[in-house]
Write a protein that holds these residues in place. Sequence first.
Motif, PDB file in Angstrom:
ATOM      1  N   SER A   1       1.007  -1.151   0.349  1.00 40.02           N
ATOM      2  CA  SER A   1       0.579  -0.076   0.072  1.00 40.02           C
ATOM      3  C   SER A   1       0.445   1.006  -0.123  1.00 40.02           C
ATOM      4  N   LEU A   2       2.419   1.579  -0.829  1.00 38.43           N
ATOM      5  CA  LEU A   2       2.883   2.269  -0.659  1.00 38.43           C
ATOM      6  C   LEU A   2       2.504   3.774  -0.945  1.00 38.43           C
ATOM      7  N   ALA A   3       1.756   3.399  -2.138  1.00 32.53           N
ATOM      8  CA  ALA A   3       1.462   4.252  -2.986  1.00 32.53           C
ATOM      9  C   ALA A   3       0.416   4.901  -2.648  1.00 32.53           C
ATOM     10  N   CYS A   4      -1.234   4.364  -1.611  1.00 29.20           N
ATOM     11  CA  CYS A   4      -1.942   4.611  -1.211  1.00 29.20           C
ATOM     12  C   CYS A   4      -2.214   6.198  -0.941  1.00 29.20           C
ATOM     13  N   LEU A   5      -2.859   6.607  -1.119  1.00 29.89           N
ATOM     14  CA  LEU A   5      -3.203   8.325  -0.771  1.00 29.89           C
ATOM     15  C   LEU A   5      -4.687   7.866  -0.015  1.00 29.89           C
ATOM     16  N   GLY A   6      -4.996   6.895  -0.350  1.00 33.65           N
ATOM     17  CA  GLY A   6      -7.049   7.128   0.684  1.00 33.65           C
ATOM     18  C   GLY A   6      -7.388   7.450   0.143  1.00 33.65           C
ATOM     19  N   CYS A   7      -7.811   7.429  -0.678  1.00 28.12           N
ATOM     20  CA  CYS A   7      -9.116   8.523  -1.608  1.00 28.12           C
ATOM     21  C   CYS A   7     -10.249   7.744  -2.090  1.00 28.12           C
ATOM     22  N   SER A   8      -9.933   6.518  -1.490  1.00 22.51           N
ATOM     23  CA  SER A   8     -11.811   5.468  -1.849  1.00 22.51           C
ATOM     24  C   SER A   8     -11.719   5.715  -2.967  1.00 22.51           C
ATOM     25  N   THR A   9     -11.702   6.423  -4.162  1.00 20.50           N
ATOM     26  CA  THR A   9     -11.469   6.105  -6.213  1.00 20.50           C
ATOM     27  C   THR A   9     -12.361   4.447  -5.436  1.00 20.50           C
ATOM     28  N   CYS A  10     -11.493   3.330  -5.571  1.00 20.41           N
ATOM     29  CA  CYS A  10     -11.147   1.986  -5.269  1.00 20.41           C
ATOM     30  C   CYS A  10     -13.054   1.438  -4.742  1.00 20.41           C
ATOM     31  N   ALA A  11     -13.075   1.906  -4.085  1.00 14.93           N
ATOM     32  CA  ALA A  11     -14.304   1.402  -3.286  1.00 14.93           C
ATOM     33  C   ALA A  11     -15.396   2.067  -4.103  1.00 14.93           C
ATOM     34  N   PHE A  12     -15.369   3.878  -4.285  1.00 16.77           N
ATOM     35  CA  PHE A  12     -16.187   4.374  -4.814  1.00 16.77           C
ATOM     36  C   PHE A  12     -17.077   3.674  -6.186  1.00 16.77           C
ATOM     37  N   VAL A  13     -15.869   3.584  -7.248  1.00 17.58           N
ATOM     38  CA  VAL A  13     -15.890   2.372  -8.120  1.00 17.58           C
ATOM     39  C   VAL A  13     -16.681   0.693  -8.370  1.00 17.58           C
ATOM     40  N   CYS A  14     -16.366   0.524  -6.570  1.00 22.73           N
ATOM     41  CA  CYS A  14     -16.675  -1.343  -7.561  1.00 22.73           C
ATOM     42  C   CYS A  14     -18.571  -1.375  -6.876  1.00 22.73           C
ATOM     43  N   PRO A  15     -18.221  -2.083  -7.470  1.00 22.76           N
ATOM     44  CA  PRO A  15     -19.490  -2.784  -7.448  1.00 22.76           C
ATOM     45  C   PRO A  15     -19.877  -3.637  -6.336  1.00 22.76           C
ATOM     46  N   ILE A  16     -19.576  -3.730  -5.377  1.00 24.79           N
ATOM     47  CA  ILE A  16     -19.781  -4.649  -3.954  1.00 24.79           C
ATOM     48  C   ILE A  16     -19.152  -3.468  -2.626  1.00 24.79           C
ATOM     49  N   CYS A  17     -18.475  -2.978  -2.440  1.00 23.22           N
ATOM     50  CA  CYS A  17     -18.467  -1.492  -1.774  1.00 23.22           C
ATOM     51  C   CYS A  17     -19.542  -0.964  -1.112  1.00 23.22           C
ATOM     52  N   SER A  18     -19.560  -1.586  -0.550  1.00 19.94           N
ATOM     53  CA  SER A  18     -20.996  -0.784   0.721  1.00 19.94           C
ATOM     54  C   SER A  18     -20.697   0.002   1.892  1.00 19.94           C
ATOM     55  N   CYS A  19     -19.628  -0.092   2.468  1.00 22.48           N
ATOM     56  CA  CYS A  19     -19.683   0.389   3.911  1.00 22.48           C
ATOM     57  C   CYS A  19     -19.952   2.080   3.158  1.00 22.48           C
ATOM     58  N   PHE A  20     -20.781   2.595   3.746  1.00 18.46           N
ATOM     59  CA  PHE A  20     -21.728   3.887   4.645  1.00 18.46           C
ATOM     60  C   PHE A  20     -21.641   4.386   5.721  1.00 18.46           C
ATOM     61  N   ASP A  21     -22.212   6.400   6.024  1.00 18.03           N
ATOM     62  CA  ASP A  21     -22.154   6.328   6.626  1.00 18.03           C
ATOM     63  C   ASP A  21     -23.387   6.998   7.018  1.00 18.03           C
ATOM     64  N   LEU A  22     -23.740   7.278   8.383  1.00 20.58           N
ATOM     65  CA  LEU A  22     -25.133   7.627   8.424  1.00 20.58           C
ATOM     66  C   LEU A  22     -24.898   9.224   8.972  1.00 20.58           C
ATOM     67  N   GLU A  23     -25.397  10.595   8.072  1.00 17.99           N
ATOM     68  CA  GLU A  23     -25.239  12.134   8.792  1.00 17.99           C
ATOM     69  C   GLU A  23     -27.089  13.014   8.728  1.00 17.99           C
ATOM     70  N   ASP A  24     -27.172  13.799   9.204  1.00 19.53           N
ATOM     71  CA  ASP A  24     -28.145  14.179   9.775  1.00 19.53           C
ATOM     72  C   ASP A  24     -28.169  15.854   8.726  1.00 19.53           C
ATOM     73  N   GLU A  25     -28.572  16.204   8.087  1.00 17.55           N
ATOM     74  CA  GLU A  25     -29.103  17.723   7.195  1.00 17.55           C
ATOM     75  C   GLU A  25     -29.428  18.358   7.843  1.00 17.55           C
ATOM     76  N   ALA A  26     -30.026  19.497   8.191  1.00 14.47           N
ATOM     77  CA  ALA A  26     -30.955  20.171   8.708  1.00 14.47           C
ATOM     78  C   ALA A  26     -31.403  21.594   8.897  1.00 14.47           C
ATOM     79  N   ASP A  27     -32.696  22.112   8.845  1.00 15.07           N
ATOM     80  CA  ASP A  27     -31.877  23.533   9.524  1.00 15.07           C
ATOM     81  C   ASP A  27     -32.674  23.425  10.538  1.00 15.07           C
ATOM     82  N   LEU A  28     -33.388  24.275  10.803  1.00 15.09           N
ATOM     83  CA  LEU A  28     -33.745  24.350  12.452  1.00 15.09           C
ATOM     84  C   LEU A  28     -35.722  23.720  12.643  1.00 15.09           C
ATOM     85  N   LYS A  29     -35.881  23.973  11.471  1.00 15.69           N
ATOM     86  CA  LYS A  29     -37.644  23.249  11.003  1.00 15.69           C
ATOM     87  C   LYS A  29     -36.970  22.050  11.343  1.00 15.69           C
ATOM     88  N   CYS A  30     -36.944  21.095  10.029  1.00 17.99           N
ATOM     89  CA  CYS A  30     -36.665  20.242   9.310  1.00 17.99           C
ATOM     90  C   CYS A  30     -35.932  20.081   8.610  1.00 17.99           C
TER      91      CYS A  30
END
Lengths: 279, 353
Positions: free
Chosen positions: B231-260
């Motif tokens: 992995s010496l060259a690896c930049l940690g950019c995650s392009t590999c995961a983005f293009v992969c048909p199986i990579c499915s790790c995800f994040d959960l994030e909230d997006e909101a204003d004061l009301k909804c």
Amino acid sequence: MSPENVYQPYLMRIDRAVDEAPGIRTFRLLFEDEECGKNFRFKAGQFGEYSVFGEGESTFCIASSPTRTGYIECTFRQTGRVTSALAALDEGDILGFRGPYGNVFPVDEWKGKNLLFIAGGIALPPLRCVIWNALDLRENFGDVSIIYGARSVADLVYKHELEEWGKRDDVKLMTTVDPGGETPDWKGQVGFVPHVLEKANPSSENTIALVCGPPIMIKLTLPVLAKLGFAAGDTFTTLENRMKCGFGKCGRCNVGKYYVCVDGPVFTLEQLQTMPAEF
Amino acid sequence: MSETRSLRKQSIPSLLEKLEQNGQRIIAPQPAGPSGTPWFTDLDRERHIDLEQMTAVSPKSGLFPVVEEILRFRKDGKQVVIEGDKVKVQPTVLFGLRPCDARGLRILESIFQEGEPDVFLRERRAATTVVAFSCTAADPDCFCTSVGGGPGDTEGSDLLLSAIDDDHFLVEIVTPKGKELVELGAGLFEPAKESEQTKVLAAVPVRFPIADVLTKLPALFNLESFWQEQSLACLGCSTCAFVCPICSCFDLEDEADLKCGSRLRCWDSCGQRLFTLHASGHNPRSVQSQRWRQRVMHKFSYLPERGRKARGSAPAEGSTSLLGCVGCGRCSRSCPVDMNLIERLTAIAESDL
């Protein structure tokens, strides 16, 4: 969302908020939907995702005992975005809760055994759940011993409960603070948890050890337990890997072939020894 | 062999039109951006479907969108209301997949349905018909045959089309859903002519012995220098995961204003430092070599092991059906620092620990 949406939280109302220590709060939470509250069941060791709507979710154990129904409690330290928003909430406010998730401490299998609890700092909450579980079914267990340490007297959590456990004849409680963390009227011990454990020299016979604390405390405590004769299969801890989903999908808490959220968070030392050290 | 039909190449636009008239959303590879590399996007008016070039990104977003709203909420003073829409899905045809992509969707599905089923993915899969095209050409990054797939593999497809001559596709009806699609396109499909599909399939050589990869990985885990070198060259950019048909790790994030606001499920990657960072500052995978190791171990060791556990003893050790990789080669093609997966898996297979 349909009720089968696994990401949908229960709405919970903060019934009681307690400041435990600097930056550490406990909430007692009631289900907004009473029917949900009546049907809700969990077991010692399980955890949930607690959310402030608009800020996100955070993962903590359920710190109350499953023997006490109708509510759950959580204790957390204010650290990041979500816990800061949680800390800003007060009694009467609404938050979200998903759970219970994860495996359990096999409390039912420990009938007739002695229980030795060893905790450090903010890691008492997961054990407090088991402690009250055992104390509420006191006749099922042998000796109950608790060794709990924090950096300073102010950093000890559940101070009232420590006092209560200290007064009970059927609980052997030892509290300790790191050198320099004591106050003039401190009556407990001064020293690190592993040293206090070694000095206390508890018998490992017919005894289950439960250890929760910061990684360095666990690292130094496990060899002491081994020296005292505790088998790796009788030594339990919980892993606290970062999580998002709580049910084995998001990939974050993956350690070897395990997902901490579904295969843990409770592990025996025997299991940990077979796992890559990515926790 | 499954039931077959024949379809004239020139009938494809009419077929797509019929499907659209039937209310189907069509997602197909179409040129995007200045490079003209095809991406899976909603069929546009131009209908320039590119079945020749490999798409830059896999079609997984058809089932697992890059960002998906999983919850919506409204705040009114101290009250919070969670809005109770049902999962909304439109009948969709994922059109123009490679056999490896279709197989990848099957694996993605099994990851999301293990334990607590994810209703979003399940509903979307149920409403989706997969039309794949067998590969008549492969490039040096392709390695489907090394991980249990093949250029004419039907797994995960509802229909598989193979260009048997300049004018015709041989249509294999793999599932009842595929059959429904053929019925929707009645009049366009003809009885199949005698043909030998295998003649037109790309020759994809086996690049490395996968059985050796699977057996050697567990012992390699602790050999830190090995992973550092990999992995010496690896930049940690995650392009590999983005293009992969199986990579499915995800994040959960909230997006909101004061009301909804809403709670969003977003693609994430184990290649990121923040992925495992604890609130305390402790990080179980604190350096890039550990994160590269996680990527390889998860796909080629942990997923197969979990799969074996979930299904009892079978399939046997060394089976490729539960791998987190289908050999599409996208990660190698799109890596900005040329971390070639075939080379790395070969090094694992040849390691002499």
